[in-house]
Scaffold this motif. Structure first.
Motif, PDB file in Angstrom:
ATOM      1  N   UNK B   7      17.510 -26.441 -78.757  1.00 53.81           N
ATOM      2  CA  UNK B   7      16.951 -25.801 -77.547  1.00 53.81           C
ATOM      3  C   UNK B   7      15.802 -24.849 -77.873  1.00 53.81           C
ATOM      4  N   UNK B   8      14.864 -24.768 -76.948  1.00 50.73           N
ATOM      5  CA  UNK B   8      13.741 -23.850 -77.117  1.00 50.73           C
ATOM      6  C   UNK B   8      14.260 -22.419 -77.216  1.00 50.73           C
ATOM      7  N   UNK B   9      13.728 -21.671 -78.167  1.00 48.04           N
ATOM      8  CA  UNK B   9      14.063 -20.244 -78.241  1.00 48.04           C
ATOM      9  C   UNK B   9      13.122 -19.467 -77.319  1.00 48.04           C
ATOM     10  N   UNK B  10      13.421 -18.204 -77.118  1.00 41.99           N
ATOM     11  CA  UNK B  10      12.513 -17.366 -76.331  1.00 41.99           C
ATOM     12  C   UNK B  10      11.135 -17.332 -76.976  1.00 41.99           C
ATOM     13  N   UNK B  11      11.129 -17.328 -78.289  1.00 34.47           N
ATOM     14  CA  UNK B  11       9.845 -17.339 -79.003  1.00 34.47           C
ATOM     15  C   UNK B  11       9.060 -18.609 -78.727  1.00 34.47           C
ATOM     16  N   UNK B  12       9.764 -19.728 -78.747  1.00 31.35           N
ATOM     17  CA  UNK B  12       9.107 -21.004 -78.435  1.00 31.35           C
ATOM     18  C   UNK B  12       8.462 -20.947 -77.056  1.00 31.35           C
ATOM     19  N   UNK B  13       9.228 -20.448 -76.112  1.00 32.26           N
ATOM     20  CA  UNK B  13       8.714 -20.389 -74.739  1.00 32.26           C
ATOM     21  C   UNK B  13       7.499 -19.466 -74.667  1.00 32.26           C
ATOM     22  N   UNK B  14       7.583 -18.341 -75.341  1.00 35.41           N
ATOM     23  CA  UNK B  14       6.432 -17.422 -75.335  1.00 35.41           C
ATOM     24  C   UNK B  14       5.207 -18.085 -75.942  1.00 35.41           C
ATOM     25  N   UNK B  15       5.432 -18.793 -77.033  1.00 29.97           N
ATOM     26  CA  UNK B  15       4.312 -19.474 -77.693  1.00 29.97           C
ATOM     27  C   UNK B  15       3.686 -20.497 -76.734  1.00 29.97           C
ATOM     28  N   UNK B  16       4.536 -21.274 -76.064  1.00 31.04           N
ATOM     29  CA  UNK B  16       4.025 -22.280 -75.120  1.00 31.04           C
ATOM     30  C   UNK B  16       3.286 -21.625 -73.956  1.00 31.04           C
ATOM     31  N   UNK B  17       3.833 -20.501 -73.501  1.00 31.56           N
ATOM     32  CA  UNK B  17       3.161 -19.797 -72.401  1.00 31.56           C
ATOM     33  C   UNK B  17       1.785 -19.290 -72.826  1.00 31.56           C
ATOM     34  N   UNK B  18       1.715 -18.838 -74.062  1.00 30.93           N
ATOM     35  CA  UNK B  18       0.436 -18.357 -74.569  1.00 30.93           C
ATOM     36  C   UNK B  18      -0.546 -19.526 -74.704  1.00 30.93           C
ATOM     37  N   UNK B  19      -0.028 -20.651 -75.206  1.00 35.26           N
ATOM     38  CA  UNK B  19      -0.867 -21.866 -75.275  1.00 35.26           C
ATOM     39  C   UNK B  19      -1.373 -22.243 -73.881  1.00 35.26           C
ATOM     40  N   UNK B  20      -0.485 -22.136 -72.902  1.00 38.34           N
ATOM     41  CA  UNK B  20      -0.851 -22.522 -71.538  1.00 38.34           C
ATOM     42  C   UNK B  20      -1.964 -21.628 -71.007  1.00 38.34           C
ATOM     43  N   UNK B  21      -1.873 -20.319 -71.366  1.00 39.32           N
ATOM     44  CA  UNK B  21      -2.926 -19.408 -70.911  1.00 39.32           C
ATOM     45  C   UNK B  21      -4.260 -19.794 -71.560  1.00 39.32           C
ATOM     46  N   UNK B  22      -4.221 -20.088 -72.850  1.00 41.26           N
ATOM     47  CA  UNK B  22      -5.442 -20.513 -73.549  1.00 41.26           C
ATOM     48  C   UNK B  22      -5.971 -21.813 -72.949  1.00 41.26           C
ATOM     49  N   UNK B  23      -5.047 -22.732 -72.698  1.00 39.52           N
ATOM     50  CA  UNK B  23      -5.473 -24.030 -72.160  1.00 39.52           C
ATOM     51  C   UNK B  23      -6.075 -23.881 -70.768  1.00 39.52           C
TER      52      UNK B  23
END
Lengths: 631, 631
Positions: B7-23
């Motif tokens: 399962x995604x960790x909170x860190x994973x989710x944060x990383x993806x959210x940051x990627x999404x902001x960049x994207x």
């Protein structure tokens, strides 16, 4: 229209059963005689066909009666059943159909064609008939005709995606005046439909908002009830009729091989014994040898429109806007929402500029969604019912994606005005999948679908008005960009107030004797600019605008070839467009002249129109340079 | 393959959210910079794309890794999201994509193209991507590759009928290694999808046998669960993701106008503030002016086959059977059921003669049902995965109905062998809707899809073996009838044991000097017979068989034109086929010669091949008479 039937009496049923026996005999006789054709599906659907014609409001003495019910046979290969049914209902002599089936020169062709009285739409490529029926149903509603449309289809045919598109369109526009029928014999050429391509036909229709009635397709009372029931639903209805391939002859039943193969003479004799009829094969064979085939012609309801008052554009304008303006003008000049016209869109209204038309005639504008195949066929079928139908789309969708729909439209002698924008490389930055560089190369394969390519907004205006006043198919392709109106050297607009479009006439844009340019469409202004650059350097080059490449202006070509050096310029595949048409005409006319074809050499890049034109060598400077290099 | 995710960790989710902001920033920057493109759907689908690439087995260092998961983006206009995702996953530099988006000459085109590392299939014409994905999934299973295929689509796109076709094919062949994703933002160009074209997407998938998972398309944990879940179903799965058009920038959300329009610089500045990022538009504008665009090329897995041993036919044989025999031979020469090939049919196996192949390699034969659009795309996509793919169909279905699918195949540089039977008027008695008299005229619009038209069963045999050993697209069209092998005057077979097919070479069938005939395909024997009739009357006429009309044999043409009088004979639209190619080449080469084109002048009648040929003037006697009349 809701209809109430007086229930079938026992006598009615007996009469239909006797008709069915005659029809089955005819089906077998004609296919065995022709040693070709599709008896299996004919025999599974014949009972429904007879039951339908028993109730349908059709008149064999007046097959084109205005408020007739329209019956479309999408699975056109069941022609033996259709011809038998029509004959038994008085449309023509049954013996003629039996004798001439699939005989060269006869109207009783392998697949049904509208040259036969009673046939509404020529089919044979599966999946298009429901769309055609939807087109008819739509125009009935538009014209206030209180009729009903019936569409017969096969079960294998249900695999075609276009059918789902047609279902959705019918539901969106609330067409309760259409009923579909599926001959569910569960066999297609390759065998069991569940084996060839499993499909949940019933749920597919329901998911798209249709009502489903399931019946025994060989029981006349069930057929009759279903027909009455179907006409009284508040949604379009499909009747799924459980039938038996080859029904009526024991050794043919449930065998896929009889989809497309007739029985031989010996089997025929046996079949006649089973049916309790006389074997008259030899009699018909004799007739077939001697007969003069029955001809037929298509006659659709024609309509022409008031062209309205032309507009003159003196400023940079996109041809798209000129088309949209002319279309709206025509609507206004012909009664707005009562104008005998309809416009079809596939989710590109803002780009193809039909918004003003919708404002003027909202009831005549139809949004077909991202369903180009369906929309192309609907528009084609609608165009035969006394309205002018316009289908506007991007080139790659309106031409490339829907070529075969237009081929069948053309065979059906439709009256479709296909107006495509975003052709050539002039599509904005959308790239190669959106670059329709083949609109002429593809569409000139159709025998009666002339292509008119306007050079600028003024010519666009006049071309649109021209096609609105003619029966028949036309393609008018145009790019996306705003274009400078073509002008003479004094700056006067060339296609101005006095200009009248004449089909087949080339337009001389510049005079000269050193060489000639023939240009098509969007690059016209670049060609003129190139000529003007050369003029400044002391070289005078003729420039001709060719708006009708399919019917080349011979006088213009003679004059251009007279210079000894001819350049064609086109935003189109350089092998299949204007240059190809010019080359062929040069040879046909025996004219000798060097020809250098400038056009699109390969799938192209994505970028601004200006950048892409420069990359492809279609900008004024490159054209001028190429000419200079070759002089 | 079933897969289990930690399962995604909170860190994973944060990383993806940051990627999404960049994207999201990148999406807005590139579209505003290019003043063009589709930000709305890019922003609604970006979270899913990032969540998918977080799990997909792809390697940016080796984008063509054999067992990679394959991701197809059918709604190719969301290229800004795709480029951003690929860059953030290391496939290339994000700044390059942002800078060069839609810039002329850059690989970062308007719609995704496989010239970009990580892009599997070029799209932009909606409705074809699911078929391409099904093709990939099919070959993975054939080749024992344990990967998964993901196909992203829009919601408006679901209106296209081809999608339902693809669904059915996937279910029939039990392809559980494919997952579709629908970006359900409920807006298309024309507005609310329920307004443009109402559709029950969920029930449509279910009725065709797919499983449906519905999620919040902006919740990374839901996306992740759905991906894991989807890969563990025993049916293909579609993930319907509820999303928001323009998600992430308040003033863009839920507005259809941002489907295809970027925001301006001022709005961009405001969007950056909302996203909490720096406004670097000017920086990129500067870079864009100076950059050297990044190029890309397509590289598919190539394969060639052992051609097997040619066959020589000495008796009347249909080209169809020769094709079927050669195909079966090739399968046998390459390991039968292990041969790196696949054959696709659309319910016409008996007619197109692929039965012997199926017997030899049953696991390599695919019955696509009456779903030509889908089958054409599946075959095209499959052909890029290290197998030779053959799609065999009647001409009107394999060419006319599916032209746009082949256009996209060609743009994708596929390796498709399209073998069509029943072309020209030689279709039996099926009539005009089945007469494919445009196979060359239509297909020569594609830049890399050469057409090879064999004259007789012997040449057919050699042509099929030839194309089996070459990468790239080919169309081989043939008629239905049994043909006499072409012979010399002594009765010897001309394409006999010593004959080797050479692309582009014309075959001299008869010598002579009074005139020349160039003939294509089925009428070859009639042309020879006509020449022999004239020979008996003392007139010697050259006869050339032109099997490669797209690449005319210049030496042959020179020799033929040297007679001063050239006749082309073709069972094809007389304006767009062989005669048109010859005319263009004559002009290109500056050869002077009279040209009389004999071919199909209009939609034709239904009848036996012999009768129809006589009607159309393609029989030996009429050809001979026409030549005599013109000499």
């Amino acid at each position: 229209m809701n209809r109430e039937f007086t229930p079938l009496t026992d006598n009615d049923v007996s009469r239909l059963q006797e008709q069915a026996r005659t029809a089955r005999t005819a089906i077998l006789t004609m296919t065995t005689l022709a040693a070709s054709g599709h008896p299996g599906g004919s025999m599974s659907s014949i009972d429904f066909l007879l039951g339908l014609y028993n109730r349908a409001n059709v008149d064999p003495k007046n097959p084109r009666m205005k408020d007739r019910d329209r019956i479309v046979v999408s699975n056109g290969h069941i022609s033996p059943a259709v011809y038998s049914t029509l004959a038994l209902n008085g449309f023509f002599d049954l013996d003629a159909a039996v004798t001439e089936f699939r005989l060269a020169g006869s109207m009783f062709e392998g697949h049904v064609e509208p040259i036969v009285p009673g046939i509404e739409w020529g089919t044979g490529n599966l999946g298009q008939g429901l769309s055609a029926g939807v087109g008819f149903a739509l125009v009935s509603r538009l014209n206030g005709i209180d009729n009903h449309v019936f569409v017969l289809m096969g079960d294998g045919e249900q695999q075609k995606g276009q059918i789902a598109e047609a279902r959705r369109f019918a539901v969106k526009y609330g067409l309760t005046n259409i009923t579909a029928f599926i001959d569910y014999n569960q066999l297609q050429i390759g065998g069991d439909i569940k084996h060839v391509m499993p499909q949940n036909i019933r749920d597919g229709y329901i998911s798209d908002g249709w009502d489903v009635i399931e019946i025994d397709g060989h029981d006349f009372r069930e057929i009759d009830h279903a027909l009455e029931d179907a006409m009284n639903h508040d949604a379009p209805v499909v009747i799924i009729a459980n039938t038996i391939m080859g029904k009526g002859v024991s050794f043919m039943e449930n065998l896929a091989k009889y989809h497309g193969s007739p029985i031989n003479a010996e089997q025929y004799a046996q079949a006649c014994r089973e049916l309790g009829v006389e074997d008259r094969l030899e009699y018909y064979a004799g007739r077939r040898k001697e007969c003069k085939p029955t001809h037929g012609t298509i006659s659709h309801t024609e309509v022409t429109l008031n062209e309205g008052t032309p507009r003159v554009y003196d400023k940079k304008t996109d041809n798209r806007s000129a088309w949209g303006n002319a279309l709206a003008d025509i609507a206004k000049a012909n009664g707005d929402n009562n104008a005998p016209m309809a416009v079809f869109d596939c989710d590109l209204q803002g780009s193809v500029k039909t918004g003003d038309f919708e404002n003027a005639a909202p009831g005549r504008f139809f949004q077909g969604g991202i369903m180009e195949h369906n929309t192309a066929t609907i528009a084609g079928a609608a165009s035969t019912c006394g309205i002018q139908a316009y289908f506007s789309d991007f080139g790659v969708f309106g031409v490339d994606e829907t070529y075969n729909q237009h081929r069948l439209n053309d065979i059906n002698e439709t009256n479709l005005k296909l107006v495509t924008t975003h052709v050539g490389l002039d599509v904005g930055e959308d790239g190669k999948t959106h670059q329709c560089v083949d609109y002429l190369g593809v569409m000139r394969n159709l025998y009666h679908f002339p292509v008119i390519v306007p050079a600028d907004p003024n010519q666009t205006d006049r071309v649109i008005r021209y096609i609105s006043s003619r029966y028949g198919n036309f393609l008018v392709p145009m790019g996306r960009s705003k274009l400078e109106p073509v002008r003479d050297r004094d700056g006067n607009v060339l296609f101005g107030e006095d200009y009248k479009f004449e089909y087949g006439k080339a337009d001389k844009l510049r005079d000269g004797s050193r060489a000639a340019i023939m240009v098509m469409g969007t690059p016209a202004d670049n060609a003129v600019k190139a000529a003007d650059m050369l003029h400044e350097g002391g070289t005078d080059v003729q420039v001709w605008n060719i708006s009708c490449p399919c019917d080349m202006d011979e006088e213009a070509l003679k004059e251009a070839a007279g210079t000894g050096m001819l350049f064609t310029v086109e935003d189109h595949n350089v092998h299949t467009g204007l240059g190809a048409c010019v080359a062929m005409k040069l040879v046909d006319m025996g004219l000798r002249c060097r020809l250098i074809r400038i056009g699109v050499e390969d799938y192209c890049i994505s970028g601004s129109a200006e950048d892409v034109y420069r990359y492809a060598g279609l900008d004024a400077q490159t054209i001028a340079d190429k000419i200079k290099d070759n002089l």
